[in-house]
Scaffold this motif. Structure first.
Motif, PDB file in Angstrom:
ATOM      1  N   ASP A 439      -9.693  -1.652   8.924  1.00 12.74           N
ATOM      2  CA  ASP A 439     -10.274  -0.859   7.858  1.00 12.74           C
ATOM      3  C   ASP A 439     -10.526   0.371   8.763  1.00 12.74           C
ATOM      4  O   ASP A 439     -11.646   0.403   9.523  1.00 12.74           O
ATOM      5  CB  ASP A 439     -11.262  -1.348   7.303  1.00 12.74           C
ATOM      6  CG  ASP A 439     -11.719  -0.374   5.862  1.00 12.74           C
ATOM      7  OD1 ASP A 439     -11.070   0.635   5.849  1.00 12.74           O
ATOM      8  OD2 ASP A 439     -12.576  -0.745   5.206  1.00 12.74           O
ATOM      9  N   LEU A 440      -9.838   1.442   8.676  1.00 11.57           N
ATOM     10  CA  LEU A 440     -10.316   2.480   9.612  1.00 11.57           C
ATOM     11  C   LEU A 440     -10.918   3.704   8.914  1.00 11.57           C
ATOM     12  O   LEU A 440     -10.279   4.114   8.060  1.00 11.57           O
ATOM     13  CB  LEU A 440      -8.836   2.993  10.261  1.00 11.57           C
ATOM     14  CG  LEU A 440      -8.014   2.148  10.904  1.00 11.57           C
ATOM     15  CD1 LEU A 440      -6.669   2.823  11.374  1.00 11.57           C
ATOM     16  CD2 LEU A 440      -8.608   1.928  12.361  1.00 11.57           C
ATOM     17  N   THR A 446      -2.727   9.192  11.325  1.00 10.89           N
ATOM     18  CA  THR A 446      -1.034   8.835  10.948  1.00 10.89           C
ATOM     19  C   THR A 446      -0.767   7.613  12.032  1.00 10.89           C
ATOM     20  O   THR A 446      -1.255   7.483  12.898  1.00 10.89           O
ATOM     21  CB  THR A 446      -0.434  10.054  11.336  1.00 10.89           C
ATOM     22  OG1 THR A 446      -0.718  10.403  12.685  1.00 10.89           O
ATOM     23  CG2 THR A 446      -0.723  11.048  10.350  1.00 10.89           C
ATOM     24  N   LEU A 447       0.354   6.906  11.456  1.00 14.70           N
ATOM     25  CA  LEU A 447       0.776   5.667  12.154  1.00 14.70           C
ATOM     26  C   LEU A 447       1.645   6.450  13.230  1.00 14.70           C
ATOM     27  O   LEU A 447       2.715   7.098  12.724  1.00 14.70           O
ATOM     28  CB  LEU A 447       1.370   4.762  11.049  1.00 14.70           C
ATOM     29  CG  LEU A 447       2.143   3.358  11.678  1.00 14.70           C
ATOM     30  CD1 LEU A 447       0.981   2.714  12.490  1.00 14.70           C
ATOM     31  CD2 LEU A 447       2.592   2.655  10.591  1.00 14.70           C
ATOM     32  N   ASP A 481      -1.743   0.313   4.726  1.00 15.49           N
ATOM     33  CA  ASP A 481      -2.063  -0.310   3.495  1.00 15.49           C
ATOM     34  C   ASP A 481      -3.420   0.585   3.084  1.00 15.49           C
ATOM     35  O   ASP A 481      -4.588   0.272   3.299  1.00 15.49           O
ATOM     36  CB  ASP A 481      -2.394  -1.619   3.570  1.00 15.49           C
ATOM     37  CG  ASP A 481      -2.932  -2.135   1.958  1.00 15.49           C
ATOM     38  OD1 ASP A 481      -2.763  -1.372   0.972  1.00 15.49           O
ATOM     39  OD2 ASP A 481      -3.242  -3.170   1.968  1.00 15.49           O
ATOM     40  N   GLY A 482      -3.100   1.761   2.278  1.00 16.47           N
ATOM     41  CA  GLY A 482      -4.336   2.545   2.149  1.00 16.47           C
ATOM     42  C   GLY A 482      -5.050   3.402   3.468  1.00 16.47           C
ATOM     43  O   GLY A 482      -4.296   3.657   4.228  1.00 16.47           O
ATOM     44  N   ASP A 483      -6.381   3.040   3.470  1.00 17.02           N
ATOM     45  CA  ASP A 483      -6.909   3.427   4.629  1.00 17.02           C
ATOM     46  C   ASP A 483      -7.078   2.234   5.886  1.00 17.02           C
ATOM     47  O   ASP A 483      -7.357   2.540   6.923  1.00 17.02           O
ATOM     48  CB  ASP A 483      -8.378   3.672   4.576  1.00 17.02           C
ATOM     49  CG  ASP A 483      -8.417   4.971   4.034  1.00 17.02           C
ATOM     50  OD1 ASP A 483      -7.288   5.937   3.965  1.00 17.02           O
ATOM     51  OD2 ASP A 483      -9.580   5.393   2.973  1.00 17.02           O
ATOM     52  N   GLY A 500      -2.319   8.730  15.350  1.00 20.88           N
ATOM     53  CA  GLY A 500      -2.738  10.024  15.717  1.00 20.88           C
ATOM     54  C   GLY A 500      -3.936  10.498  14.510  1.00 20.88           C
ATOM     55  O   GLY A 500      -3.915   9.964  13.479  1.00 20.88           O
ATOM     56  N   LEU A 501      -5.054  10.993  15.334  1.00 19.49           N
ATOM     57  CA  LEU A 501      -6.043  11.441  14.340  1.00 19.49           C
ATOM     58  C   LEU A 501      -5.914  13.093  13.933  1.00 19.49           C
ATOM     59  O   LEU A 501      -5.546  14.117  14.660  1.00 19.49           O
ATOM     60  CB  LEU A 501      -7.335  11.484  15.305  1.00 19.49           C
ATOM     61  CG  LEU A 501      -7.957  10.028  15.618  1.00 19.49           C
ATOM     62  CD1 LEU A 501      -9.186  10.249  16.204  1.00 19.49           C
ATOM     63  CD2 LEU A 501      -7.965   9.005  14.274  1.00 19.49           C
ATOM     64  N   GLN A 502      -6.048  13.069  12.560  1.00 21.36           N
ATOM     65  CA  GLN A 502      -5.765  14.469  12.072  1.00 21.36           C
ATOM     66  C   GLN A 502      -7.219  15.306  12.099  1.00 21.36           C
ATOM     67  O   GLN A 502      -8.307  14.724  11.620  1.00 21.36           O
ATOM     68  CB  GLN A 502      -5.343  14.613  10.798  1.00 21.36           C
ATOM     69  CG  GLN A 502      -3.970  13.664  10.686  1.00 21.36           C
ATOM     70  CD  GLN A 502      -3.471  13.592   9.098  1.00 21.36           C
ATOM     71  OE1 GLN A 502      -4.148  13.589   8.146  1.00 21.36           O
ATOM     72  NE2 GLN A 502      -2.072  13.328   8.994  1.00 21.36           N
ATOM     73  N   PRO A 503      -7.285  16.450  12.474  1.00 24.18           N
ATOM     74  CA  PRO A 503      -8.493  17.376  12.396  1.00 24.18           C
ATOM     75  C   PRO A 503      -9.015  17.424  11.093  1.00 24.18           C
ATOM     76  O   PRO A 503      -8.452  17.551   9.895  1.00 24.18           O
ATOM     77  CB  PRO A 503      -8.075  18.714  13.114  1.00 24.18           C
ATOM     78  CG  PRO A 503      -6.508  18.891  12.834  1.00 24.18           C
ATOM     79  CD  PRO A 503      -6.029  17.435  12.752  1.00 24.18           C
TER      80      PRO A 503
END
Length: 503
Positions: A439-440, A446-447, A481-483, A500-503
């Motif tokens: 659970d992130l 993004t995957l 699956d969701g977050d 990938g982390l989005q700003p």
């Protein structure tokens, strides 16, 4: 396994030096491994085999430990400098009683490190050497200007000093390095550390030879030698770390099994024993916390890996063993454990890099192959100098049992660096697939790419005729699956997933 990962609550930095390597004068690691000689028909620079260097550079090797191991405490560095034809030979009494010509010495090792892009980690001779000998080696390598040792270095063709941060004060001084008592060695460590000096702007990181396995009393003796209970006013700045060694072997240390022909029961026992390193690091860390609660003194595991019987029809003292998927899973499990102990654990060195024990590369004449363990290092290199993202476990994985020892079937870790998250997961179960759910929390993601290292059987290994039998493949078992990140990890496999982390 189900866990929560807070993307915005980072942990300690995972030092790149946890991915260190070890090259001892043992068997065919140096000679006929790294070093083939300048007259070899194989491509080389100064006798160092270039195709091996190229393959190892892909791992981003952070450091290389040399010349031992047990060999370090019978090695006298002055025998390995100057013109090769003038260097005296020596007998390697620990590893096969072979005669060595000392053609691979200090300058050759430093050239190898430069070619690899790795920092040198030199293990000094405390067992049969002297304080002066080690002090002068430090000066020879790291001092500029006009001094006895810098002049000698210049006479041997190197004008400018090198940067050599990492120095080991002895090796296994409880055993092959002198059969010392902890109290005796603790005084020697203080003495040697005093005379291994910082020259110019080269600041040493001195590693005192530490315990075997779970000998916590050895670690306590070393910590008492430089600090006091409660850590006030803090440990003396004599050595900056203490080490320990831990090898994985089954069924027993005295009766090691074979690298490729083992039973399912031996496989499970191997994994139970590999898990023990978590307990051992925890034990040493707790002792160190009593004298150094701020973790100013590092813990170094400068020998680890699997140890099996030597392959048939090879010299048993050369410790040449094959490398299967089982070995790779031991490595991936170790890295998860190392990551979790990143606050105290500052370096680790697998034994060894080429042709010895749990090697990255095996050679045969002009051919070489990459082992399954090599691929674990490559798949995991994104964790180097990344920030740990602790896994807060809500539901453990299934448990397995071997010879009365229980262990978790699934291990995982995660880190973030430069806006990218790397998740590593290992399923040790021989037969059953496993699901990892993370659970992130703390930000959008993004995957990205997923890869897997597995094979039809845990005994699978690469050979010179089939060098890619166990190699990384693209993996489609990771989804969102969701977050939550959901990874279906097949039996006996290692998986990495990039996010990938989005700003």
């Amino acid at each position: 396994m189900t866990a929560v990962v807070n993307l915005d609550v980072p942990g300690p930095t995972i030092s790149r030096h946890l991915y260190g390597h070890f090259a001892e004068h043992l068997g065919r690691c140096i000679y006929d491994g790294f070093y083939v000689g300048e007259d070899s028909a194989l491509s080389n620079i100064g006798g160092i085999r270039t195709d091996l260097v190229q393959a190892l550079r892909a791992l981003d090797i952070p450091n290389l430990r040399w010349p031992g191991g047990c060999f370090a405490d019978e090695y006298h560095w002055r025998d390995g400098i100057g013109p090769k034809e003038s260097r005296p030979s020596m007998v390697n009494t620990h590893w096969g009683n072979v005669v060595e010509n000392n053609h691979f010495g200090t300058h050759e090792f430093m050239q190898l490190c430069e070619m690899l892009g790795a920092e040198p980690y030199i293990s000094g001779n405390v067992g049969s050497g002297t304080v002066q000998e080690m002090s002068e080696w430090v000066e020879y390598l790291t001092r500029s200007g006009d001094s006895p040792m810098s002049r000698l270095r210049k006479e041997n063709g190197r004008e400018q000093p090198w940067k050599v941060k990492f120095w080991g004060i002895g090796n296994e001084t409880w055993g092959c390095g002198g059969n010392m008592r902890a109290e005796y060695f603790a005084d020697l460590a203080r003495q040697y550390a005093t005379y291994c000096k910082n020259h110019d702007d080269n600041v040493l990181y001195r590693v005192a030879s530490g315990a075997r396995d779970d000998d916590y009393s050895w670690t306590e003796t070393l910590m008492k030698s430089i600090g006091s209970l409660g850590g006030s006013p803090g440990p003396r700045d004599l050595y900056q770390a203490t080490s320990f060694h831990y090898y994985t072997s089954a069924p027993t240390w005295e009766n090691k099994g074979r690298a490729t022909s083992f039973t399912d029961e031996e496989y499970d026992l191997t994994m139970a024993k590999a898990w023990r390193i978590d307990e051992i690091i925890t034990g040493h860390s707790r002792v160190m916390d009593c004298y150094d609660p701020q973790a100013r003194i590092g813990l170094v595991c400068d020998e680890w890996g699997t140890w099996w019987k030597a392959e048939k029809n090879t010299n048993p003292r050369f410790l040449f063993q094959q490398n299967t998927l089982r070995d790779a899973l031991v490595a991936s499990l170790h890295f998860d454990i190392f990551h979790r102990h990143a606050r105290r654990l500052t370096m680790a060195n697998i034994a060894q890099t080429v042709n010895v024990l749990q090697a990255m590369i095996l050679t045969e004449g002009d051919r070489f192959l990459l082992t399954p363990t090599y691929h674990v290092f490559e798949m995991n290199k994104g964790h180097q100098d990344a920030t740990l993202l602790p896994l807060h476990v809500i539901q453990d994985s299934a448990r397995r049992e071997a010879d009365g020892l229980e262990f978790d079937a699934v291990s995982a870790s995660a880190s973030v660096k430069d806006g990218r998250v790397l998740v590593s997961a290992t399923n040790l179960d021989l037969h059953d697939d496993a699901r990892l759910r993370l659970d992130l929390r703390g930000g959008p993601w993004t995957l990205g790419e997923a890869r897997i290292l597995t094979a039809p059987a845990v005994r699978s290994h690469n050979t010179f005729d089939d060098p890619s039998a166990v190699s990384p493949q693209k993996f489609d078992g990771a989804d969102r699956d969701g977050d939550a990140l959901v990874v279906d990890v097949p039996a006996h496999s290692f998986v990495t997933v990039q996010l990938g982390l989005q700003p």
